[in-house]
Design a protein around this motif. Structure first.
Motif, PDB file in Angstrom:
ATOM      1  N   HIS A 139      -8.705   8.310  -3.388  1.00 51.94           N
ATOM      2  CA  HIS A 139      -9.931   8.065  -2.624  1.00 51.94           C
ATOM      3  C   HIS A 139     -10.910   7.178  -3.392  1.00 51.94           C
ATOM      4  O   HIS A 139     -11.539   6.287  -2.805  1.00 51.94           O
ATOM      5  CB  HIS A 139     -10.591   9.391  -2.261  1.00 51.94           C
ATOM      6  CG  HIS A 139      -9.691  10.321  -1.503  1.00 51.94           C
ATOM      7  ND1 HIS A 139      -9.268  10.057  -0.232  1.00 51.94           N
ATOM      8  CD2 HIS A 139      -9.118  11.507  -1.855  1.00 51.94           C
ATOM      9  CE1 HIS A 139      -8.482  11.035   0.187  1.00 51.94           C
ATOM     10  NE2 HIS A 139      -8.363  11.923  -0.781  1.00 51.94           N
ATOM     11  N   GLU A 140     -11.045   7.428  -4.697  1.00 51.70           N
ATOM     12  CA  GLU A 140     -11.987   6.644  -5.501  1.00 51.70           C
ATOM     13  C   GLU A 140     -11.598   5.173  -5.506  1.00 51.70           C
ATOM     14  O   GLU A 140     -12.445   4.290  -5.327  1.00 51.70           O
ATOM     15  CB  GLU A 140     -12.026   7.180  -6.931  1.00 51.70           C
ATOM     16  CG  GLU A 140     -13.001   6.455  -7.841  1.00 51.70           C
ATOM     17  CD  GLU A 140     -13.002   7.020  -9.252  1.00 51.70           C
ATOM     18  OE1 GLU A 140     -13.529   6.329 -10.159  1.00 51.70           O
ATOM     19  OE2 GLU A 140     -12.494   8.137  -9.450  1.00 51.70           O
ATOM     20  N   TYR A 141     -10.296   4.900  -5.688  1.00 51.31           N
ATOM     21  CA  TYR A 141      -9.862   3.503  -5.701  1.00 51.31           C
ATOM     22  C   TYR A 141     -10.028   2.857  -4.335  1.00 51.31           C
ATOM     23  O   TYR A 141     -10.449   1.699  -4.236  1.00 51.31           O
ATOM     24  CB  TYR A 141      -8.404   3.380  -6.147  1.00 51.31           C
ATOM     25  CG  TYR A 141      -7.886   1.992  -5.869  1.00 51.31           C
ATOM     26  CD1 TYR A 141      -8.343   0.909  -6.615  1.00 51.31           C
ATOM     27  CD2 TYR A 141      -7.028   1.733  -4.797  1.00 51.31           C
ATOM     28  CE1 TYR A 141      -7.938  -0.380  -6.325  1.00 51.31           C
ATOM     29  CE2 TYR A 141      -6.617   0.445  -4.509  1.00 51.31           C
ATOM     30  CZ  TYR A 141      -7.078  -0.609  -5.273  1.00 51.31           C
ATOM     31  OH  TYR A 141      -6.691  -1.882  -4.973  1.00 51.31           O
ATOM     32  N   GLN A 143     -12.223   3.415  -2.081  1.00 53.55           N
ATOM     33  CA  GLN A 143     -13.630   3.054  -1.890  1.00 53.55           C
ATOM     34  C   GLN A 143     -13.959   1.768  -2.641  1.00 53.55           C
ATOM     35  O   GLN A 143     -14.645   0.875  -2.113  1.00 53.55           O
ATOM     36  CB  GLN A 143     -14.534   4.195  -2.361  1.00 53.55           C
ATOM     37  CG  GLN A 143     -14.477   5.427  -1.473  1.00 53.55           C
ATOM     38  CD  GLN A 143     -15.318   6.565  -2.007  1.00 53.55           C
ATOM     39  OE1 GLN A 143     -15.880   6.490  -3.114  1.00 53.55           O
ATOM     40  NE2 GLN A 143     -15.416   7.645  -1.242  1.00 53.55           N
ATOM     41  N   ARG A 179      -9.428   5.424 -17.211  1.00 52.97           N
ATOM     42  CA  ARG A 179      -9.057   6.362 -16.156  1.00 52.97           C
ATOM     43  C   ARG A 179      -7.591   6.749 -16.272  1.00 52.97           C
ATOM     44  O   ARG A 179      -7.218   7.914 -16.070  1.00 52.97           O
ATOM     45  CB  ARG A 179      -9.321   5.720 -14.793  1.00 52.97           C
ATOM     46  CG  ARG A 179      -9.094   6.629 -13.602  1.00 52.97           C
ATOM     47  CD  ARG A 179      -9.601   5.982 -12.327  1.00 52.97           C
ATOM     48  NE  ARG A 179      -9.289   6.800 -11.172  1.00 52.97           N
ATOM     49  CZ  ARG A 179      -8.572   6.407 -10.143  1.00 52.97           C
ATOM     50  NH1 ARG A 179      -8.089   5.178 -10.131  1.00 52.97           N
ATOM     51  NH2 ARG A 179      -8.339   7.202  -9.120  1.00 52.97           N
TER      52      ARG A 179
END
Length: 257
Positions: A139-141, A143, A179
């Motif tokens: 999800h973070e990527y 976005q 990360r």
């Protein structure tokens, strides 16, 4: 060869194409000369009639004007230009080199591909993608991807001085590497349902992609599959420099070592 819009973009191979090479995730960088040299050598030896690079050819691309200056990026463009004089080369954006634009394509002589694109070769429809848009659990990527792929964001960033963009690219690269090394990091993979839906829309049986750096073949059921390309790292032990060759016989992996 023709490229046109359908449910997905299509690249229809001319009858003269016998073999096509697919590679991805070379992440070429000035600090990793072994992979750059392996890439240059590959262009001199491959018998392929066309080459498709499915994203992340370079580790960093801060804008097409970087090739105006002598340096590593300009050298990569020149290697592509010479190789593209011998056979068609197609390039798809990855998650590191998404700022490659029309000037890069014109200088290098390559054709930029939409993600995804259907390659029609020897009567078979192959769905090509970098693969990052299908990693739905990251999800973070996703976005971040939505932000940096927007025309407004790209226009604003490209208006900044080149050195400022270089610094921004280095920061993004550092954050990405940190990360990867973080404890408990779980690597997202391509969502199987999303892959099947793309294949249905493309009227294709095989999805070929990179991004995940986990070369394998996955059975998606009902005659569908996805093939994951290898990343390249010529300095690794053993070195990684793998090509997926498509021909009338199907898909075959070739290690260049």
């Amino acid at each position: 060869m023709t490229i046109h819009d359908a449910a997905f973009a299509e690249c229809v191979a001319p009858p003269g194409w016998r073999t096509v090479d697919l590679i991805s995730d070379l992440h070429l960088h000035v600090d990793e000369p072994a992979t750059f040299e392996a890439w240059c050598g590959y262009f001199e030896t491959t018998p392929a009639d066309a080459i498709f690079i499915l994203g992340d050819l370079l580790e960093v691309w801060p804008g097409d004007d970087v090739a105006d200056q002598p340096g590593f990026e300009a050298e990569c463009v020149e290697v592509l230009r010479q190789a593209a004089q011998r056979r068609p080369i197609f390039v798809m954006h990855g998650n590191r080199d998404f700022l490659m634009g029309a000037d890069f394509a014109a200088r290098s002589g390559v054709t930029m591909l939409d993600d995804p694109t259907v390659l029609v070769l020897h009567g078979e429809r192959w769905l090509l993608s970098h693969g990052d848009a299908l990693c739905l659990d990251d999800h973070e990527y996703l976005q971040f991807r939505a932000q940096v792929r927007s025309p407004e964001w790209q226009q604003a960033v490209l208006a900044r001085p080149l050195e400022e963009r270089r610094a921004l690219a280095r920061s993004v690269r550092t954050q990405s590497e940190d990360r990867k090394r973080s404890p408990g990091m779980v690597w997202a993979d391509v969502d199987a349902d999303a892959a099947r839906e793309w294949l249905r829309r493309a009227n294709a049986r095989t999805l070929i992609h990179g991004h995940t750096h986990r070369p394998a073949e996955h059975d998606l059921g009902n005659g569908l599959r996805r093939i994951v390309l290898s990343d390249w790292d010529a300095a690794a032990h053993p070195p990684r420099a793998q090509v997926l060759c498509l021909s009338v016989a199907g898909a075959q992996r070739v290690d260049l070592r």
